[in-house]
Design a protein around this motif. Structure first.
Motif, PDB file in Angstrom:
ATOM      1  N   GLY A  72       1.890   6.494 -42.593  1.00  0.00           N
ATOM      2  CA  GLY A  72       1.558   5.083 -42.462  1.00  0.00           C
ATOM      3  C   GLY A  72       1.958   4.513 -41.113  1.00  0.00           C
ATOM      4  N   GLN A  73       3.024   5.052 -40.511  1.00  0.00           N
ATOM      5  CA  GLN A  73       3.437   4.607 -39.180  1.00  0.00           C
ATOM      6  C   GLN A  73       2.328   4.845 -38.162  1.00  0.00           C
ATOM      7  OE1 GLN A  73       6.978   6.987 -38.740  1.00  0.00           O
ATOM      8  NE2 GLN A  73       8.285   5.197 -39.032  1.00  0.00           N
ATOM      9  N   CYS A  74       1.687   5.997 -38.269  1.00  0.00           N
ATOM     10  CA  CYS A  74       0.607   6.336 -37.339  1.00  0.00           C
ATOM     11  C   CYS A  74      -0.550   5.353 -37.488  1.00  0.00           C
ATOM     12  CB  CYS A  74       0.102   7.756 -37.608  1.00  0.00           C
ATOM     13  SG  CYS A  74       1.356   9.028 -37.517  1.00  0.00           S
ATOM     14  N   LEU A  75      -0.904   5.060 -38.735  1.00  0.00           N
ATOM     15  CA  LEU A  75      -2.029   4.173 -38.993  1.00  0.00           C
ATOM     16  C   LEU A  75      -1.751   2.770 -38.470  1.00  0.00           C
ATOM     17  CD1 LEU A  75      -3.029   5.262 -42.620  1.00  0.00           C
ATOM     18  CD2 LEU A  75      -3.729   6.221 -40.424  1.00  0.00           C
ATOM     19  N   SER A  76      -0.494   2.321 -38.550  1.00  0.00           N
ATOM     20  CA  SER A  76      -0.159   0.988 -38.064  1.00  0.00           C
ATOM     21  C   SER A  76      -0.248   0.911 -36.541  1.00  0.00           C
ATOM     22  CB  SER A  76       1.246   0.582 -38.528  1.00  0.00           C
ATOM     23  OG  SER A  76       2.227   1.433 -37.962  1.00  0.00           O
ATOM     24  N   GLN A  77       0.067   2.000 -35.853  1.00  0.00           N
ATOM     25  CA  GLN A  77      -0.018   1.980 -34.398  1.00  0.00           C
ATOM     26  C   GLN A  77      -1.463   2.018 -33.921  1.00  0.00           C
ATOM     27  OE1 GLN A  77       1.709   0.978 -32.216  1.00  0.00           O
ATOM     28  NE2 GLN A  77       1.253   1.923 -30.253  1.00  0.00           N
ATOM     29  N   PHE A  78      -2.369   2.604 -34.706  1.00  0.00           N
ATOM     30  CA  PHE A  78      -3.793   2.531 -34.377  1.00  0.00           C
ATOM     31  C   PHE A  78      -4.242   1.071 -34.287  1.00  0.00           C
ATOM     32  CE2 PHE A  78      -4.857   6.959 -36.216  1.00  0.00           C
ATOM     33  CZ  PHE A  78      -4.758   7.521 -34.961  1.00  0.00           C
ATOM     34  N   VAL A  79      -3.697   0.229 -35.153  1.00  0.00           N
ATOM     35  CA  VAL A  79      -4.033  -1.194 -35.143  1.00  0.00           C
ATOM     36  C   VAL A  79      -3.700  -1.802 -33.789  1.00  0.00           C
ATOM     37  CG1 VAL A  79      -3.525  -3.441 -36.164  1.00  0.00           C
ATOM     38  CG2 VAL A  79      -3.637  -1.413 -37.624  1.00  0.00           C
ATOM     39  N   ASN A  80      -2.497  -1.517 -33.304  1.00  0.00           N
ATOM     40  CA  ASN A  80      -2.071  -2.108 -32.044  1.00  0.00           C
ATOM     41  C   ASN A  80      -2.748  -1.454 -30.846  1.00  0.00           C
ATOM     42  OD1 ASN A  80      -0.181  -4.201 -32.828  1.00  0.00           O
ATOM     43  ND2 ASN A  80       1.094  -2.554 -33.629  1.00  0.00           N
ATOM     44  N   GLY A  81      -3.244  -0.224 -31.015  1.00  0.00           N
ATOM     45  CA  GLY A  81      -4.034   0.391 -29.956  1.00  0.00           C
ATOM     46  C   GLY A  81      -5.352  -0.357 -29.759  1.00  0.00           C
ATOM     47  N   ILE A  82      -6.029  -0.651 -30.851  1.00  0.00           N
ATOM     48  CA  ILE A  82      -7.279  -1.403 -30.782  1.00  0.00           C
ATOM     49  C   ILE A  82      -7.005  -2.828 -30.285  1.00  0.00           C
ATOM     50  CG2 ILE A  82      -9.177  -2.357 -32.166  1.00  0.00           C
ATOM     51  CD1 ILE A  82      -8.907   0.149 -33.947  1.00  0.00           C
ATOM     52  N   LEU A  83      -5.898  -3.409 -30.755  1.00  0.00           N
ATOM     53  CA  LEU A  83      -5.511  -4.742 -30.288  1.00  0.00           C
ATOM     54  C   LEU A  83      -5.248  -4.729 -28.788  1.00  0.00           C
ATOM     55  CD1 LEU A  83      -4.694  -7.686 -30.963  1.00  0.00           C
ATOM     56  CD2 LEU A  83      -2.366  -6.836 -31.370  1.00  0.00           C
ATOM     57  N   TYR A  84      -4.585  -3.687 -28.305  1.00  0.00           N
ATOM     58  CA  TYR A  84      -4.289  -3.586 -26.871  1.00  0.00           C
ATOM     59  C   TYR A  84      -5.567  -3.597 -26.042  1.00  0.00           C
ATOM     60  CZ  TYR A  84      -3.465  -1.363 -22.375  1.00  0.00           C
ATOM     61  OH  TYR A  84      -3.470  -1.078 -21.029  1.00  0.00           O
ATOM     62  N   TYR A  85      -6.532  -2.761 -26.416  1.00  0.00           N
ATOM     63  CA  TYR A  85      -7.777  -2.688 -25.646  1.00  0.00           C
ATOM     64  C   TYR A  85      -8.515  -4.023 -25.672  1.00  0.00           C
ATOM     65  CZ  TYR A  85      -7.435   2.374 -24.984  1.00  0.00           C
ATOM     66  OH  TYR A  85      -7.042   3.644 -24.594  1.00  0.00           O
ATOM     67  N   ALA A  86      -8.508  -4.701 -26.826  1.00  0.00           N
ATOM     68  CA  ALA A  86      -9.183  -5.994 -26.935  1.00  0.00           C
ATOM     69  C   ALA A  86      -8.512  -7.043 -26.049  1.00  0.00           C
ATOM     70  CB  ALA A  86      -9.199  -6.455 -28.391  1.00  0.00           C
ATOM     71  N   LEU A  87      -7.183  -7.101 -26.095  1.00  0.00           N
ATOM     72  CA  LEU A  87      -6.455  -8.093 -25.297  1.00  0.00           C
ATOM     73  C   LEU A  87      -6.540  -7.776 -23.806  1.00  0.00           C
ATOM     74  CD1 LEU A  87      -3.204  -8.608 -27.446  1.00  0.00           C
ATOM     75  CD2 LEU A  87      -5.349  -9.900 -27.495  1.00  0.00           C
ATOM     76  N   HIS A  88      -6.477  -6.499 -23.475  1.00  0.00           N
ATOM     77  CA  HIS A  88      -6.544  -6.092 -22.068  1.00  0.00           C
ATOM     78  C   HIS A  88      -7.908  -6.434 -21.477  1.00  0.00           C
ATOM     79  CE1 HIS A  88      -6.498  -3.433 -18.515  1.00  0.00           C
ATOM     80  NE2 HIS A  88      -5.185  -3.530 -18.589  1.00  0.00           N
ATOM     81  N   GLU A  89      -8.969  -6.196 -22.242  1.00  0.00           N
ATOM     82  CA  GLU A  89     -10.311  -6.506 -21.760  1.00  0.00           C
ATOM     83  C   GLU A  89     -10.519  -8.016 -21.660  1.00  0.00           C
ATOM     84  OE1 GLU A  89     -14.078  -5.840 -20.249  1.00  0.00           O
ATOM     85  OE2 GLU A  89     -12.354  -4.495 -20.485  1.00  0.00           O
ATOM     86  N   LYS A  90      -9.967  -8.759 -22.599  1.00  0.00           N
ATOM     87  CA  LYS A  90     -10.064 -10.218 -22.549  1.00  0.00           C
ATOM     88  C   LYS A  90      -9.378 -10.768 -21.299  1.00  0.00           C
ATOM     89  CE  LYS A  90      -8.467 -14.413 -24.887  1.00  0.00           C
ATOM     90  NZ  LYS A  90      -7.659 -14.970 -25.995  1.00  0.00           N
ATOM     91  N   THR A  91      -8.269 -10.144 -20.914  1.00  0.00           N
ATOM     92  CA  THR A  91      -7.481 -10.630 -19.773  1.00  0.00           C
ATOM     93  C   THR A  91      -8.063 -10.197 -18.441  1.00  0.00           C
ATOM     94  OG1 THR A  91      -5.477 -10.518 -21.145  1.00  0.00           O
ATOM     95  CG2 THR A  91      -5.167 -10.677 -18.761  1.00  0.00           C
TER      96      THR A  91
END
Length: 312
Positions: free
Chosen positions: A277-296
């Motif tokens: 489950g730890q791995c799956l939760s970090q996938f969430v923040n990986g997708i969040l990172y790319y979205a926020l980075h592209e927005k910025t």
């Protein structure tokens, strides 16, 4: 590029992040599980040993409490059972810390290589080389988290004094911290930054989209929790039925090999699910990172526009 590749460097809204997470999960679950098993094998064996010791200790103490062992002096037995619990708990704690660091890194590395090759055919050796090359920064990152979590713990205790409003504030703080740590860690591996630079960049990205970051981690944490509970239904039913059988038939489970095996495997499975489950939760923040980075920074959008201009 494979036709089923999911672009990650896209400025997505709240719903888009959640939607693409499940698309990514379905597409990569098999290949990532192979990576997970390949590099967690020795730890999985360690979890099995820890589970056996914990189960042996608990079963022994419960059997002693209900006088299954007999009327003899059981102080020596109790000492042995507490020893089992102590050793099992210590082994589990060490393994849990190790696998938390490892799998946080593996899931981030896997997603980075997925985006780099634009394919879900990610080579596990490349993932490991990426993680190994950043090992020093990973350890330093984890060490810096200790004072950060201590500060957050103190803040949570203070907030607990405030009725109701303090409870909501605690949850917001918790999910903000999860987003900040996850995005910062991802940025560190993605761009090979120093720990402090990555934490600074993570802070800018997450605070710039505060409610999106908190909301995504809250919703996905809830959904992943439900998903993991569903994965535990079958072993939970098996253990429940067996426990009912033990109670109804007054089985001496302290001397039963079957009881030890059933409860050991059940405990081990629960621990493995928690680690996965730890791995799956970090996938969430990986997708969040790319979205926020592209927005910025709009790097992918600008690159696409430049490519169109070159083609014309």
């Amino acid at each position: 590029m494979k036709d089923n590749y999911i672009p990650l460097r896209v400025n997505r809204d709240f719903g888009g992040i959640i939607s693409v997470y499940f698309d990514f999960f379905k597409q990569n679950i098999k290949n990532f599980t192979n990576v997970f098993i390949s590099y967690n094998g020795i730890f999985l064996i360690g979890l099995l040993i820890a589970s056996y010791l914990l189960v042996s200790g608990f079963i022994g103490l419960i059997a002693q409490e209900f006088d299954f062992i007999g009327d003899t002096d059981t102080s020596g037995f109790a000492q042995d059972y507490y020893l089992y619990l102590g050793i099992g708990g210590f082994i589990f704690f060490i393994i849990f810390i190790c696998v938390a660091i490892l799998n946080y890194s593996l899931s981030s590395g896997y997603m980075i290589k997925y985006e780099e090759h634009k394919s879900n055919n990610v080579n596990k050796n490349e993932v490991w080389q990426l993680v190994k090359g950043q090992f020093g920064n990973i350890v330093l990152f984890v060490l810096l988290l200790i004072p950060i979590y201590l500060v957050v713990l103190i803040a949570a205790i203070i907030l607990a004094i405030i009725p109701l409003l303090g409870l909501f504030a605690q949850y917001i703080l918790q999910f903000f911290l999860t987003a900040w740590v996850g995005v910062s860690f991802f940025d560190m591996l993605q761009n090979k930054k120093s720990v402090t630079d990555a934490l600074g960049e993570g802070w800018r990205l997450v605070t710039g989209s505060f409610w999106k970051s908190v909301g995504v981690n809250f919703i996905m944490g809830l959904l992943l929790g439900i998903l993991l509970l569903l994965a535990l239904i079958v072993p939970g039913i098996i253990i429940g039925v067996y426990t009912f059988h033990v109670i109804e038939n007054n089985v001496d489970y302290s001397q039963s090999i079957v009881s030890t095996i059933v409860y050991t495997l059940g405990t081990c499975f629960i621990l493995i699910i928690a680690v996965y489950g730890q791995c799956l939760s970090q996938f969430v923040n990986g997708i969040l990172y790319y979205a926020l980075h592209e927005k910025t920074y709009n790097e992918n959008a600008r690159a696409s526009i430049e490519q169109i201009g070159q083609n014309h």
